[in-house]
Design a protein around this motif. Structure first.
Motif, PDB file in Angstrom:
ATOM      1  N   TRP A  34      -7.714  12.813  21.031  1.00  0.00           N
ATOM      2  CA  TRP A  34      -7.509  11.797  20.000  1.00  0.00           C
ATOM      3  C   TRP A  34      -6.978  12.450  18.724  1.00  0.00           C
ATOM      4  CZ3 TRP A  34      -9.020   6.462  20.314  1.00  0.00           C
ATOM      5  CH2 TRP A  34      -9.538   6.107  21.569  1.00  0.00           C
ATOM      6  N   ASN A  35      -6.246  11.666  17.936  1.00  0.00           N
ATOM      7  CA  ASN A  35      -5.796  12.150  16.636  1.00  0.00           C
ATOM      8  C   ASN A  35      -6.097  11.120  15.562  1.00  0.00           C
ATOM      9  OD1 ASN A  35      -3.086  11.194  18.198  1.00  0.00           O
ATOM     10  ND2 ASN A  35      -3.010  10.509  16.066  1.00  0.00           N
ATOM     11  N   GLN A  36      -6.150  11.580  14.316  1.00  0.00           N
ATOM     12  CA  GLN A  36      -6.425  10.696  13.197  1.00  0.00           C
ATOM     13  C   GLN A  36      -5.281   9.715  13.008  1.00  0.00           C
ATOM     14  OE1 GLN A  36      -7.565  12.808   9.646  1.00  0.00           O
ATOM     15  NE2 GLN A  36      -8.926  14.192  10.752  1.00  0.00           N
ATOM     16  N   GLY A  37      -5.613   8.518  12.516  1.00  0.00           N
ATOM     17  CA  GLY A  37      -4.620   7.475  12.357  1.00  0.00           C
ATOM     18  C   GLY A  37      -3.992   7.452  10.981  1.00  0.00           C
ATOM     19  N   CYS A  38      -3.095   6.478  10.802  1.00  0.00           N
ATOM     20  CA  CYS A  38      -2.414   6.325   9.521  1.00  0.00           C
ATOM     21  C   CYS A  38      -2.237   4.841   9.233  1.00  0.00           C
ATOM     22  CB  CYS A  38      -1.050   7.002   9.564  1.00  0.00           C
ATOM     23  SG  CYS A  38      -0.246   7.101   7.941  1.00  0.00           S
ATOM     24  N   GLY A  39      -2.294   4.478   7.958  1.00  0.00           N
ATOM     25  CA  GLY A  39      -2.113   3.090   7.572  1.00  0.00           C
ATOM     26  C   GLY A  39      -3.172   2.211   8.191  1.00  0.00           C
TER      27      GLY A  39
ATOM     28  N   GLU B 208      -1.312  10.092   2.389  1.00  0.00           N
ATOM     29  CA  GLU B 208      -1.952  11.348   2.002  1.00  0.00           C
ATOM     30  C   GLU B 208      -1.521  11.848   0.630  1.00  0.00           C
ATOM     31  OE1 GLU B 208      -4.400  12.664   3.834  1.00  0.00           O
ATOM     32  OE2 GLU B 208      -4.151  10.944   5.157  1.00  0.00           O
ATOM     33  N   ILE B 209      -0.324  11.500   0.196  1.00  0.00           N
ATOM     34  CA  ILE B 209       0.144  11.980  -1.108  1.00  0.00           C
ATOM     35  C   ILE B 209      -0.072  10.925  -2.195  1.00  0.00           C
ATOM     36  CG2 ILE B 209       2.120  12.820  -2.434  1.00  0.00           C
ATOM     37  CD1 ILE B 209       3.301  13.887   0.179  1.00  0.00           C
ATOM     38  N   TYR B 210       0.277   9.671  -1.862  1.00  0.00           N
ATOM     39  CA  TYR B 210       0.246   8.625  -2.885  1.00  0.00           C
ATOM     40  C   TYR B 210      -0.959   7.696  -2.790  1.00  0.00           C
ATOM     41  CZ  TYR B 210       5.004  10.206  -3.682  1.00  0.00           C
ATOM     42  OH  TYR B 210       6.102  10.976  -3.951  1.00  0.00           O
ATOM     43  N   GLY B 211      -1.803   7.883  -1.760  1.00  0.00           N
ATOM     44  CA  GLY B 211      -3.023   7.097  -1.670  1.00  0.00           C
ATOM     45  C   GLY B 211      -2.826   5.658  -1.254  1.00  0.00           C
ATOM     46  N   VAL B 212      -1.702   5.339  -0.609  1.00  0.00           N
ATOM     47  CA  VAL B 212      -1.443   3.973  -0.149  1.00  0.00           C
ATOM     48  C   VAL B 212      -2.265   3.724   1.111  1.00  0.00           C
ATOM     49  CG1 VAL B 212       0.308   2.322   0.604  1.00  0.00           C
ATOM     50  CG2 VAL B 212       0.877   4.071  -1.112  1.00  0.00           C
ATOM     51  N   ARG B 213      -2.955   2.588   1.186  1.00  0.00           N
ATOM     52  CA  ARG B 213      -3.835   2.297   2.304  1.00  0.00           C
ATOM     53  C   ARG B 213      -3.334   1.099   3.115  1.00  0.00           C
ATOM     54  NH1 ARG B 213      -4.966   6.539   0.902  1.00  0.00           N
ATOM     55  NH2 ARG B 213      -6.938   7.379   0.117  1.00  0.00           N
TER      56      ARG B 213
ATOM     57  N   TRP C 144       3.116   1.921   5.801  1.00  0.00           N
ATOM     58  CA  TRP C 144       4.305   2.002   6.657  1.00  0.00           C
ATOM     59  C   TRP C 144       5.570   1.544   5.933  1.00  0.00           C
ATOM     60  CZ3 TRP C 144       3.939   4.501  11.173  1.00  0.00           C
ATOM     61  CH2 TRP C 144       2.655   4.645  11.724  1.00  0.00           C
ATOM     62  N   ARG C 145       5.414   0.953   4.746  1.00  0.00           N
ATOM     63  CA  ARG C 145       6.555   0.386   4.040  1.00  0.00           C
ATOM     64  C   ARG C 145       7.050   1.317   2.936  1.00  0.00           C
ATOM     65  NH1 ARG C 145       3.162  -4.268   4.626  1.00  0.00           N
ATOM     66  NH2 ARG C 145       2.432  -4.133   2.466  1.00  0.00           N
ATOM     67  N   GLN C 146       8.340   1.215   2.640  1.00  0.00           N
ATOM     68  CA  GLN C 146       8.902   2.000   1.547  1.00  0.00           C
ATOM     69  C   GLN C 146       8.258   1.580   0.236  1.00  0.00           C
ATOM     70  OE1 GLN C 146      13.003   1.450  -0.220  1.00  0.00           O
ATOM     71  NE2 GLN C 146      13.380   3.377   0.873  1.00  0.00           N
ATOM     72  N   GLN C 147       7.888   2.572  -0.580  1.00  0.00           N
ATOM     73  CA  GLN C 147       7.221   2.311  -1.851  1.00  0.00           C
ATOM     74  C   GLN C 147       8.235   2.264  -3.002  1.00  0.00           C
ATOM     75  OE1 GLN C 147       3.677   1.731  -1.786  1.00  0.00           O
ATOM     76  NE2 GLN C 147       4.364   1.619   0.353  1.00  0.00           N
ATOM     77  N   ASP C 148       7.754   1.919  -4.184  1.00  0.00           N
ATOM     78  CA  ASP C 148       8.622   1.932  -5.353  1.00  0.00           C
ATOM     79  C   ASP C 148       9.027   3.373  -5.670  1.00  0.00           C
ATOM     80  OD1 ASP C 148       6.808   3.091  -7.650  1.00  0.00           O
ATOM     81  OD2 ASP C 148       5.560   1.646  -6.562  1.00  0.00           O
ATOM     82  N   ARG C 149      10.011   3.545  -6.517  1.00  0.00           N
ATOM     83  CA  ARG C 149      10.607   4.862  -6.757  1.00  0.00           C
ATOM     84  C   ARG C 149       9.608   5.868  -7.321  1.00  0.00           C
ATOM     85  NH1 ARG C 149      16.066   5.365  -6.801  1.00  0.00           N
ATOM     86  NH2 ARG C 149      15.981   6.955  -8.426  1.00  0.00           N
ATOM     87  N   ARG C 150       8.594   5.404  -8.059  1.00  0.00           N
ATOM     88  CA  ARG C 150       7.608   6.340  -8.623  1.00  0.00           C
ATOM     89  C   ARG C 150       6.703   6.914  -7.552  1.00  0.00           C
ATOM     90  NH1 ARG C 150       3.814   4.664 -11.494  1.00  0.00           N
ATOM     91  NH2 ARG C 150       3.868   2.490 -10.805  1.00  0.00           N
TER      92      ARG C 150
END
Length: 416
Positions: free
Chosen positions: A276-281, A304-309, A314-320
């Motif tokens: 098994w492996n750890q998941g994402c989103g 992991e970098i921006y803390g999006v949960r 899975w979606r593209q984030q804003d430019r910041r």
């Protein structure tokens, strides 16, 4: 779960910087400079982004992000393959109770081929004698490399999202089930020493396969990473390999474990690797359904970098909340490299979807470079961007489209 870096920009700081007059953004003397040989004006292009986004532009405390794939992006040749080859030559793969249990997509053909080639004489959990048994070595490596048995039968079948995983990539850490992280790390270190000592261009025989014997860090990429770090960037590695293996190598360019993202295995209560492996989103722990692969690399960066949960990862984030610079060499990298806001670095290995995006250069920020060691010759036929270069989630091939929905025309290979 590893402690996560939280991006240091704040709305207050961002607003203050945007409001500051040009005179307040005085460049510092002796700003970090790139060196080494790059194709065309690529070094100048990358330097411009470093100067505009880093500490030289007065952006103190704001830590922009740069993210890079590992295999064939920072190094020449695949460090995961080097580790698997070393493990097979030193009898480090443990016999599973069931080959079918190693992957939810493994076919009956693959199960039979592995059972016949590797035998059942060795007790479950004991090392397979792959150094002497060529058939076992061949079956394992062929399945890892091409997703087929030595007789050409499909090794994996079923349904999976082809923009989130590929079974033979997910199979690599699953092959090391039963080992501890420390053990796998030690194998990777020994494989690294051996691969760095092998002459450039050298090969070795693994079963009946001929594979590269050497790996090299690209000097230009090592310099780029160090220059970015000196300029205040947080530099991450995002790989579809096994995380302990990638961490061994990433330390060689000054990137620590906290900044290395790859497939993270779930450990059992005794600290041993499982299938098994750890998941994402919004995907929980799984048996390979979601790894850092194509859209999965975006997910891991966002999480992991921006803390999006959740599903938003899975979606593209804003430019910041996107990397300023991102680099890769294959279709598995195309999503996160395309997300970069300053420069999209593509090392040309003739991979269709990535090179279609790169040559189309829709935003004028793509930087295409040949491989720094043993670059490939030009691809004779144009990339089939208008018809079959895009990897659909269901495994089909389709046209590559721009953000506005228009189709990217076929592209000629010109940077080599």
């Amino acid at each position: 779960m590893r402690y996560r870096h939280v991006f240091a920009w704040t709305l207050v700081a961002a607003a203050a910087l945007a409001a500051a007059p040009p005179a307040a953004r005085v460049e510092r003397p002796n700003c970090p400079r790139l060196s080494g040989s790059w194709y065309g004006d690529n070094r100048a292009h990358l330097q411009q982004v470093i100067d505009e986004r880093g500490t030289c532009a007065g952006r103190f405390g704001m830590h922009p992000v740069a993210a890079f794939d590992w295999d064939n992006t920072v190094t020449k040749n695949d460090v995961t393959d080097a580790t698997i080859a070393w493990a097979l030559r030193h009898d480090k793969i443990l016999r599973p109770a069931s080959w079918k249990a190693t992957s939810e997509w493994l076919t009956d053909d693959a199960d039979r081929a592995l059972t016949e080639a590797c035998g059942t004489d060795v007790p479950v959990g004991a090392p397979l004698p792959t150094s002497a048994h060529t058939r076992c070595t061949d079956e394992i490596f062929e399945i890892r490399e091409d997703g087929k048995t030595m007789r050409g039968a499909a090794a994996f079948a079923g349904d999976w999202n082809h923009r989130r995983t590929v079974p033979q990539y997910a199979w690599v850490p699953q092959l090391f089930a039963g080992h501890t992280i420390a053990e796998l790390t030690s194998y990777a270190r020994r494989a690294r020493a051996e691969a760095l000592a092998a002459p450039i261009g050298s090969t070795r025989t693994l079963g009946t396969h001929t594979i590269p014997a050497y790996v090299r860090y690209y000097d230009q990429q090592r310099d780029l990473i160090r220059t970015l770090q000196r300029a205040g960037f947080d530099v991450y590695i995002v790989s579809a390999g096994s995380e302990p293996v990638t961490e061994v190598w990433s330390r060689g360019v000054g990137v620590d474990a906290r900044h290395t993202l790859a497939i993270r295995s779930v450990l059992d209560r005794n600290g041993r690797i499982t299938a098994w492996n750890q998941g994402c989103g919004d995907v929980p722990a799984n048996r390979g359904e979601a790894i850092p692969y194509i859209d999965g690399k975006r997910c891991w960066i966002n999480q992991e970098i921006y803390g999006v949960r959740g599903a938003a990862a899975w979606r593209q984030q804003d430019r910041r909340h996107r990397p300023a610079i991102a680099g890769g060499d294959a279709d598995t990298d195309v999503t996160f490299v395309g997300d970069a806001t300053g420069a999209h670095l593509a090392l040309n290995r003739n991979k269709n979807e990535l090179m279609c995006r790169a040559y189309d250069d829709a935003d004028g920020r793509w930087v295409i470079n040949p491989m720094f060691i043993e670059p490939l010759p030009p691809q004779r036929d144009p990339y089939p961007c208008s018809t079959s270069a895009y990897n659909e989630p269901d495994g089909a091939k389709g046209p590559v489209r721009r953000e506005d929905g228009s189709v990217v025309p076929d592209q000629k290979d010109t940077v080599y």
